[in-house]
Enzyme design. Structure first.
Site, PDB file in Angstrom:
ATOM      1  N   HIS A  35      40.457  32.560  45.668  1.00  0.00           N
ATOM      2  CA  HIS A  35      38.932  32.369  46.044  1.00  0.00           C
ATOM      3  C   HIS A  35      38.704  30.932  45.170  1.00  0.00           C
ATOM      4  O   HIS A  35      39.498  30.384  44.707  1.00  0.00           O
ATOM      5  CB  HIS A  35      38.151  33.317  45.616  1.00  0.00           C
ATOM      6  CG  HIS A  35      38.057  33.855  44.169  1.00  0.00           C
ATOM      7  ND1 HIS A  35      37.679  33.072  43.129  1.00  0.00           N
ATOM      8  CD2 HIS A  35      38.525  34.941  43.710  1.00  0.00           C
ATOM      9  CE1 HIS A  35      38.092  33.755  42.009  1.00  0.00           C
ATOM     10  NE2 HIS A  35      38.384  34.767  42.401  1.00  0.00           N
ATOM     11  N   GLY A  37      36.992  30.282  42.884  1.00  0.00           N
ATOM     12  CA  GLY A  37      36.945  30.344  41.480  1.00  0.00           C
ATOM     13  C   GLY A  37      38.450  29.708  41.131  1.00  0.00           C
ATOM     14  O   GLY A  37      38.680  28.694  40.120  1.00  0.00           O
ATOM     15  N   HIS A  38      39.510  30.406  41.550  1.00  0.00           N
ATOM     16  CA  HIS A  38      40.805  29.834  41.341  1.00  0.00           C
ATOM     17  C   HIS A  38      40.966  28.483  41.555  1.00  0.00           C
ATOM     18  O   HIS A  38      41.762  27.719  40.816  1.00  0.00           O
ATOM     19  CB  HIS A  38      41.825  30.741  42.075  1.00  0.00           C
ATOM     20  CG  HIS A  38      41.987  32.094  41.952  1.00  0.00           C
ATOM     21  ND1 HIS A  38      41.410  33.227  42.888  1.00  0.00           N
ATOM     22  CD2 HIS A  38      42.349  32.932  40.839  1.00  0.00           C
ATOM     23  CE1 HIS A  38      41.591  34.306  42.544  1.00  0.00           C
ATOM     24  NE2 HIS A  38      42.023  34.318  41.144  1.00  0.00           N
ATOM     25  N   GLN A 149      36.344  31.895  33.227  1.00  0.00           N
ATOM     26  CA  GLN A 149      35.290  32.303  32.084  1.00  0.00           C
ATOM     27  C   GLN A 149      34.947  33.760  32.705  1.00  0.00           C
ATOM     28  O   GLN A 149      34.278  34.500  31.744  1.00  0.00           O
ATOM     29  CB  GLN A 149      34.033  31.201  32.178  1.00  0.00           C
ATOM     30  CG  GLN A 149      33.013  31.942  31.036  1.00  0.00           C
ATOM     31  CD  GLN A 149      33.364  32.207  29.673  1.00  0.00           C
ATOM     32  OE1 GLN A 149      34.184  31.262  29.251  1.00  0.00           O
ATOM     33  NE2 GLN A 149      32.877  33.041  29.208  1.00  0.00           N
ATOM     34  N   LYS A 150      35.138  33.837  33.750  1.00  0.00           N
ATOM     35  CA  LYS A 150      34.612  35.486  34.315  1.00  0.00           C
ATOM     36  C   LYS A 150      35.342  36.330  33.531  1.00  0.00           C
ATOM     37  O   LYS A 150      34.617  37.311  33.258  1.00  0.00           O
ATOM     38  CB  LYS A 150      34.675  35.665  35.977  1.00  0.00           C
ATOM     39  CG  LYS A 150      34.338  37.041  36.415  1.00  0.00           C
ATOM     40  CD  LYS A 150      34.071  37.133  37.602  1.00  0.00           C
ATOM     41  CE  LYS A 150      35.495  37.219  38.161  1.00  0.00           C
ATOM     42  NZ  LYS A 150      36.106  38.702  37.951  1.00  0.00           N
ATOM     43  N   ASP A 151      36.570  36.204  33.096  1.00  0.00           N
ATOM     44  CA  ASP A 151      37.335  37.276  32.299  1.00  0.00           C
ATOM     45  C   ASP A 151      37.176  36.654  31.073  1.00  0.00           C
ATOM     46  O   ASP A 151      38.190  36.270  30.273  1.00  0.00           O
ATOM     47  CB  ASP A 151      38.617  37.079  32.773  1.00  0.00           C
ATOM     48  CG  ASP A 151      38.653  37.367  34.407  1.00  0.00           C
ATOM     49  OD1 ASP A 151      38.307  38.697  34.793  1.00  0.00           O
ATOM     50  OD2 ASP A 151      39.429  36.832  35.270  1.00  0.00           O
ATOM     51  N   GLN A 154      39.334  38.348  28.623  1.00  0.00           N
ATOM     52  CA  GLN A 154      40.741  38.136  28.695  1.00  0.00           C
ATOM     53  C   GLN A 154      40.735  36.601  28.017  1.00  0.00           C
ATOM     54  O   GLN A 154      41.700  36.400  27.380  1.00  0.00           O
ATOM     55  CB  GLN A 154      41.165  37.811  30.076  1.00  0.00           C
ATOM     56  CG  GLN A 154      42.249  37.064  30.447  1.00  0.00           C
ATOM     57  CD  GLN A 154      42.877  37.106  31.903  1.00  0.00           C
ATOM     58  OE1 GLN A 154      43.220  38.186  32.172  1.00  0.00           O
ATOM     59  NE2 GLN A 154      42.577  35.971  32.649  1.00  0.00           N
ATOM     60  N   SER A 186      35.294  36.962  42.770  1.00  0.00           N
ATOM     61  CA  SER A 186      36.460  38.114  42.283  1.00  0.00           C
ATOM     62  C   SER A 186      37.497  38.252  43.431  1.00  0.00           C
ATOM     63  O   SER A 186      37.078  38.488  44.654  1.00  0.00           O
ATOM     64  CB  SER A 186      35.922  39.168  41.674  1.00  0.00           C
ATOM     65  OG  SER A 186      36.928  40.000  41.554  1.00  0.00           O
TER      66      SER A 186
END
Ligand code: PAF
Length: 280
Positions: A35, A37-38, A149-151, A154, A186
């Site tokens: 998506h 984000g990637h 940064q969403k993860d 992680q 996501s």
């Protein structure tokens, strides 16, 4: 863009690329189902590095039995086009047996950090992430690696990994990308029905409510968290898993929210587990 599926091919291709370019190598590790984000990670790597490698591997080690490994979206052809358009030079997309050889007995344990927040809800998840990311770092040998940064949990685990195991890699955390209605992008959003998608907006709404209170001067973590929890509890169809204000490195709760504090949320909407966060 060159597509390679074996570790030997990846090493050979990178050896050639490094011989032709003395600049830095950036890695964008993904599980595919790309998506925006990637793609923001890949574009940033393209700007900052002279060679850009991406990996696409749905890592079985980071899924517990009963989680969504089997139904995780897989769309190699579409992802390949998207990576190429984002300027990726080399895509490493190995088969499961190439990355997790049968009989492997060595794993990277993320320690206590790996059992906090998402790690508490997904035992073994960060051991799987830390193991596969270590393997990717060894295979690709990037100077920089790009993560969303969403993860945020992680990122904390991987920063510790890089420091504890002396990987010569700079981790670059890239901003969360959102749909116009606020939902953090996501790959798992694809699981949501139209109604569930509306319920899922409570995650970002809780965070923006907390940000508004914070901007108005409230810094007590308990008060902010209570305000955010009230938003989620008022929304039918969503079950809160956690909403915490924590130190971004230790992931332990803080009493006062200060600049840099991580405010993170996880919730289940139907069968889908979603996460979101902001940094104060
Ligand atoms: O963030 C992800 O997509 C995965 O956890 C990662 C870092 C690619 C490891 O499998």
């Amino acid at each position: 863009m060159q597509l390679v599926t074996t570790i030997a091919e990846a090493r050979a291709a990178l050896h050639t690329a490094r011989a032709q370019s003395s600049g830095s190598l950036g890695l964008v590790p993904t599980m595919g189902a790309l998506h925006a984000g990637h793609l923001s990670l890949a574009r940033r790597a393209r700007v900052e590095c002279s060679i850009v490698a991406a990996s696409l591997f749905v890592n079985p080690l980071q899924f517990a039995p009963g989680e969504d490994f089997d139904r995780y979206p897989r769309q190699l052809d579409a992802d390949r086009t998207l990576f190429a358009e984002a300027g990726v030079d080399l895509l490493f997309a190995p088969a499961a047996a190439e990355m997790t050889p049968p009989g492997a007995t060595t794993f990277v344990d993320a320690g206590e950090l790996g059992s906090r927040l998402d790690g508490a809800a997904r035992p073994g998840h960060f051991r799987g992430v830390a193991t596969v990311v270590s393997k990717l770092f060894h295979i690709i040998q990037p100077g920089r690696a790009y993560f969303g940064q969403k993860d945020a949990v992680q990122i904390a685990v991987l920063r510790r990994l890089v420091s504890d195991l002396n990987f010569p890699v700079e981790l670059v955390a890239c901003p969360i990308v959102r749909d116009p209605d606020g939902l953090a992008l996501s790959s798992r959003n694809a699981y949501l029905s139209a109604a569930e998608r509306t319920h899922a907006l409570a995650l970002s709404r809780a965070l923006t409510t907390m940000q508004t209170r914070l901007a108005a001067g409230e810094t007590r973590a308990a008060a902010l968290v209570a305000a955010g929890r009230a938003v989620v509890h008022a929304q039918p169809g969503i079950a809160l898993e956690y909403l915490e204000a924590v130190d971004p490195a230790s992931l332990l709760p803080v009493e006062t929210v200060t600049p840099g504090t991580l405010v993170a949320i996880a919730a289940r909407v139907g069968h889908t587990r979603l996460i979101d966060n902001f940094v104060a």
